[in-house]
Design a protein around this motif. Structure first.
Motif, PDB file in Angstrom:
ATOM      1  N   LEU A 108      13.025 -58.690  23.786  1.00  0.00           N
ATOM      2  CA  LEU A 108      12.510 -59.197  25.058  1.00  0.00           C
ATOM      3  C   LEU A 108      13.349 -58.686  26.228  1.00  0.00           C
ATOM      4  CD1 LEU A 108      11.604 -62.882  24.094  1.00  0.00           C
ATOM      5  CD2 LEU A 108      10.027 -60.979  24.509  1.00  0.00           C
ATOM      6  N   GLY A 109      14.656 -58.580  26.021  1.00  0.00           N
ATOM      7  CA  GLY A 109      15.543 -58.040  27.063  1.00  0.00           C
ATOM      8  C   GLY A 109      15.207 -56.593  27.388  1.00  0.00           C
ATOM      9  N   ILE A 110      14.962 -55.800  26.342  1.00  0.00           N
ATOM     10  CA  ILE A 110      14.597 -54.388  26.528  1.00  0.00           C
ATOM     11  C   ILE A 110      13.281 -54.287  27.297  1.00  0.00           C
ATOM     12  CG2 ILE A 110      13.753 -52.341  25.288  1.00  0.00           C
ATOM     13  CD1 ILE A 110      15.884 -53.011  23.132  1.00  0.00           C
ATOM     14  N   ILE A 111      12.303 -55.080  26.881  1.00  0.00           N
ATOM     15  CA  ILE A 111      10.981 -55.028  27.514  1.00  0.00           C
ATOM     16  C   ILE A 111      11.054 -55.489  28.971  1.00  0.00           C
ATOM     17  CG2 ILE A 111       8.686 -56.100  27.469  1.00  0.00           C
ATOM     18  CD1 ILE A 111       8.925 -55.841  24.363  1.00  0.00           C
ATOM     19  N   ALA A 112      11.828 -56.552  29.239  1.00  0.00           N
ATOM     20  CA  ALA A 112      11.980 -57.043  30.611  1.00  0.00           C
ATOM     21  C   ALA A 112      12.693 -56.005  31.479  1.00  0.00           C
ATOM     22  CB  ALA A 112      12.754 -58.360  30.611  1.00  0.00           C
ATOM     23  N   ALA A 113      13.770 -55.396  30.947  1.00  0.00           N
ATOM     24  CA  ALA A 113      14.511 -54.377  31.706  1.00  0.00           C
ATOM     25  C   ALA A 113      13.616 -53.183  32.027  1.00  0.00           C
ATOM     26  CB  ALA A 113      15.739 -53.923  30.908  1.00  0.00           C
ATOM     27  N   ALA A 114      12.787 -52.779  31.070  1.00  0.00           N
ATOM     28  CA  ALA A 114      11.860 -51.665  31.310  1.00  0.00           C
ATOM     29  C   ALA A 114      10.868 -52.028  32.417  1.00  0.00           C
ATOM     30  CB  ALA A 114      11.116 -51.314  30.028  1.00  0.00           C
ATOM     31  N   GLY A 115      10.366 -53.246  32.397  1.00  0.00           N
ATOM     32  CA  GLY A 115       9.427 -53.688  33.427  1.00  0.00           C
ATOM     33  C   GLY A 115      10.061 -53.723  34.808  1.00  0.00           C
ATOM     34  N   ILE A 116      11.297 -54.219  34.902  1.00  0.00           N
ATOM     35  CA  ILE A 116      12.012 -54.273  36.187  1.00  0.00           C
ATOM     36  C   ILE A 116      12.236 -52.865  36.729  1.00  0.00           C
ATOM     37  CG2 ILE A 116      14.231 -54.870  37.259  1.00  0.00           C
ATOM     38  CD1 ILE A 116      14.220 -57.344  35.283  1.00  0.00           C
ATOM     39  N   CYS A 117      12.659 -51.943  35.848  1.00  0.00           N
ATOM     40  CA  CYS A 117      12.857 -50.542  36.262  1.00  0.00           C
ATOM     41  C   CYS A 117      11.559 -49.933  36.783  1.00  0.00           C
ATOM     42  CB  CYS A 117      13.385 -49.696  35.107  1.00  0.00           C
ATOM     43  SG  CYS A 117      15.098 -50.019  34.715  1.00  0.00           S
ATOM     44  N   LEU A 118      10.478 -50.159  36.062  1.00  0.00           N
ATOM     45  CA  LEU A 118       9.183 -49.619  36.486  1.00  0.00           C
ATOM     46  C   LEU A 118       8.753 -50.179  37.834  1.00  0.00           C
ATOM     47  CD1 LEU A 118       7.209 -49.645  33.138  1.00  0.00           C
ATOM     48  CD2 LEU A 118       7.746 -47.642  34.497  1.00  0.00           C
ATOM     49  N   LEU A 119       9.028 -51.454  38.050  1.00  0.00           N
ATOM     50  CA  LEU A 119       8.589 -52.122  39.267  1.00  0.00           C
ATOM     51  C   LEU A 119       9.409 -51.700  40.489  1.00  0.00           C
ATOM     52  CD1 LEU A 119       6.422 -54.143  40.047  1.00  0.00           C
ATOM     53  CD2 LEU A 119       8.079 -55.971  39.675  1.00  0.00           C
ATOM     54  N   PHE A 120      10.732 -51.561  40.313  1.00  0.00           N
ATOM     55  CA  PHE A 120      11.598 -51.353  41.473  1.00  0.00           C
ATOM     56  C   PHE A 120      12.252 -49.982  41.567  1.00  0.00           C
ATOM     57  CE2 PHE A 120      11.670 -55.988  40.742  1.00  0.00           C
ATOM     58  CZ  PHE A 120      11.127 -56.391  41.948  1.00  0.00           C
ATOM     59  N   LEU A 144       3.017 -48.655  35.348  1.00  0.00           N
ATOM     60  CA  LEU A 144       2.948 -50.111  35.221  1.00  0.00           C
ATOM     61  C   LEU A 144       1.732 -50.551  34.412  1.00  0.00           C
ATOM     62  CD1 LEU A 144       4.104 -51.349  38.733  1.00  0.00           C
ATOM     63  CD2 LEU A 144       5.121 -51.985  36.530  1.00  0.00           C
ATOM     64  N   LEU A 145       0.612 -49.879  34.618  1.00  0.00           N
ATOM     65  CA  LEU A 145      -0.599 -50.201  33.863  1.00  0.00           C
ATOM     66  C   LEU A 145      -0.380 -49.942  32.365  1.00  0.00           C
ATOM     67  CD1 LEU A 145      -3.568 -51.090  34.014  1.00  0.00           C
ATOM     68  CD2 LEU A 145      -4.185 -48.691  34.274  1.00  0.00           C
ATOM     69  N   ILE A 146       0.198 -48.803  32.039  1.00  0.00           N
ATOM     70  CA  ILE A 146       0.492 -48.479  30.631  1.00  0.00           C
ATOM     71  C   ILE A 146       1.477 -49.498  30.065  1.00  0.00           C
ATOM     72  CG2 ILE A 146       1.555 -46.772  29.092  1.00  0.00           C
ATOM     73  CD1 ILE A 146       0.464 -44.620  31.118  1.00  0.00           C
ATOM     74  N   TYR A 147       2.489 -49.841  30.861  1.00  0.00           N
ATOM     75  CA  TYR A 147       3.487 -50.828  30.439  1.00  0.00           C
ATOM     76  C   TYR A 147       2.823 -52.166  30.097  1.00  0.00           C
ATOM     77  CZ  TYR A 147       7.177 -54.337  30.988  1.00  0.00           C
ATOM     78  OH  TYR A 147       8.022 -55.398  30.806  1.00  0.00           O
ATOM     79  N   LEU A 148       1.918 -52.615  30.950  1.00  0.00           N
ATOM     80  CA  LEU A 148       1.244 -53.896  30.712  1.00  0.00           C
ATOM     81  C   LEU A 148       0.425 -53.867  29.421  1.00  0.00           C
ATOM     82  CD1 LEU A 148       0.142 -54.836  34.333  1.00  0.00           C
ATOM     83  CD2 LEU A 148       1.932 -55.914  32.951  1.00  0.00           C
ATOM     84  N   VAL A 149      -0.245 -52.753  29.162  1.00  0.00           N
ATOM     85  CA  VAL A 149      -1.007 -52.611  27.912  1.00  0.00           C
ATOM     86  C   VAL A 149      -0.050 -52.697  26.721  1.00  0.00           C
ATOM     87  CG1 VAL A 149      -2.384 -51.005  26.512  1.00  0.00           C
ATOM     88  CG2 VAL A 149      -2.916 -51.314  28.937  1.00  0.00           C
ATOM     89  N   SER A 168       8.731 -51.631  16.964  1.00  0.00           N
ATOM     90  CA  SER A 168       8.504 -50.216  17.303  1.00  0.00           C
ATOM     91  C   SER A 168       8.215 -50.052  18.790  1.00  0.00           C
ATOM     92  CB  SER A 168       7.337 -49.651  16.488  1.00  0.00           C
ATOM     93  OG  SER A 168       7.597 -49.759  15.113  1.00  0.00           O
ATOM     94  N   ILE A 169       7.447 -50.983  19.351  1.00  0.00           N
ATOM     95  CA  ILE A 169       7.152 -50.943  20.786  1.00  0.00           C
ATOM     96  C   ILE A 169       8.435 -51.154  21.583  1.00  0.00           C
ATOM     97  CG2 ILE A 169       5.939 -52.139  22.669  1.00  0.00           C
ATOM     98  CD1 ILE A 169       3.656 -52.659  20.584  1.00  0.00           C
TER      99      ILE A 169
END
Length: 197
Positions: A108-120, A144-149, A168-169
């Motif tokens: 969850l930390g990896i996924i959240a960090a990836a989302g924050i990087c993509l956003l900002f 961001l769209l690919i990330y959300l999927v 794997s994701i």
């Protein structure tokens, strides 16, 4: 070897009238890049087979590549460096997938960090692949769209207890964080050296 093959193919295409001689360098470049990418992917999939993680490796690679195209980050100086560094990173994450513990909070930390990087922060340009101003919002939106999927797939994997899919994701997004991290450290180091001079 790849250059010789593409040169031979392009010359044959010119002789048969498939392409014009003036466009030969463009075709040669495209074919060379395509062949290199194909060989890299085959090498990684074979590595996945060796570790007994073929489909997990394919998922990792897909997650990584889909966002990487739009999110930018570090690019190696030469195609050979790119292939070697990509394979080493892929292998390291396969080892983590095979032997590392499955820790939900880490994923969850990896996924959240990836989302924050993509956003900002993303997309990140590189000296080997600069970005035009108009490309930045377009690439951020696509990534961001690919990330959300991919996040939806991750959550679905957790819900149906397909932990191997979810891990794997997370590993694919972990590879993205490595690429972005290398980019940030590289630019920090260059700026530090420049400030000293």
């Amino acid at each position: 070897m790849i250059e010789k093959m593409t040169k031979s193919w392009v010359e044959r295409m010119i002789r048969t009238g498939i392409i014009e001689k003036e466009r030969a360098p463009l075709y040669a470049f495209g074919m060379e890049q395509g062949l290199r990418t194909l060989l890299e992917m085959v090498l990684m999939l074979v590595t996945g087979i060796v570790f007994g993680l073929f489909w997990q490796g394919a998922v990792m690679m897909t997650v990584f590549c889909l966002i990487r195209v739009y999110a930018g980050g570090y690019h190696a100086k030469t195609p050979m460096q790119c292939a070697v560094k990509s394979w080493l990173m892929f292998t390291a994450f396969l080892l983590w997938l095979r032997f590392g513990p499955s820790v939900l909070f880490v994923e969850l930390g990896i996924i959240a960090a990836a989302g924050i990087c993509l956003l900002f922060v993303c997309p990140l340009p590189d000296e080997h692949k600069p970005l035009q101003d108009y490309e930045i919002p377009k690439y951020r939106k696509r990534s961001l769209l690919i990330y959300l999927v991919e996040v939806v797939l991750y959550i679905t994997g957790r819900v149906v207890r397909a932990d191997s899919l979810s891990r794997s994701i997370a590993c694919g997004m972990g590879m993205l964080l490595v690429v972005w991290g290398v980019y940030i450290v590289q630019h920090w180091w260059k700026n530090k050296k420049r400030d000293k001079n």
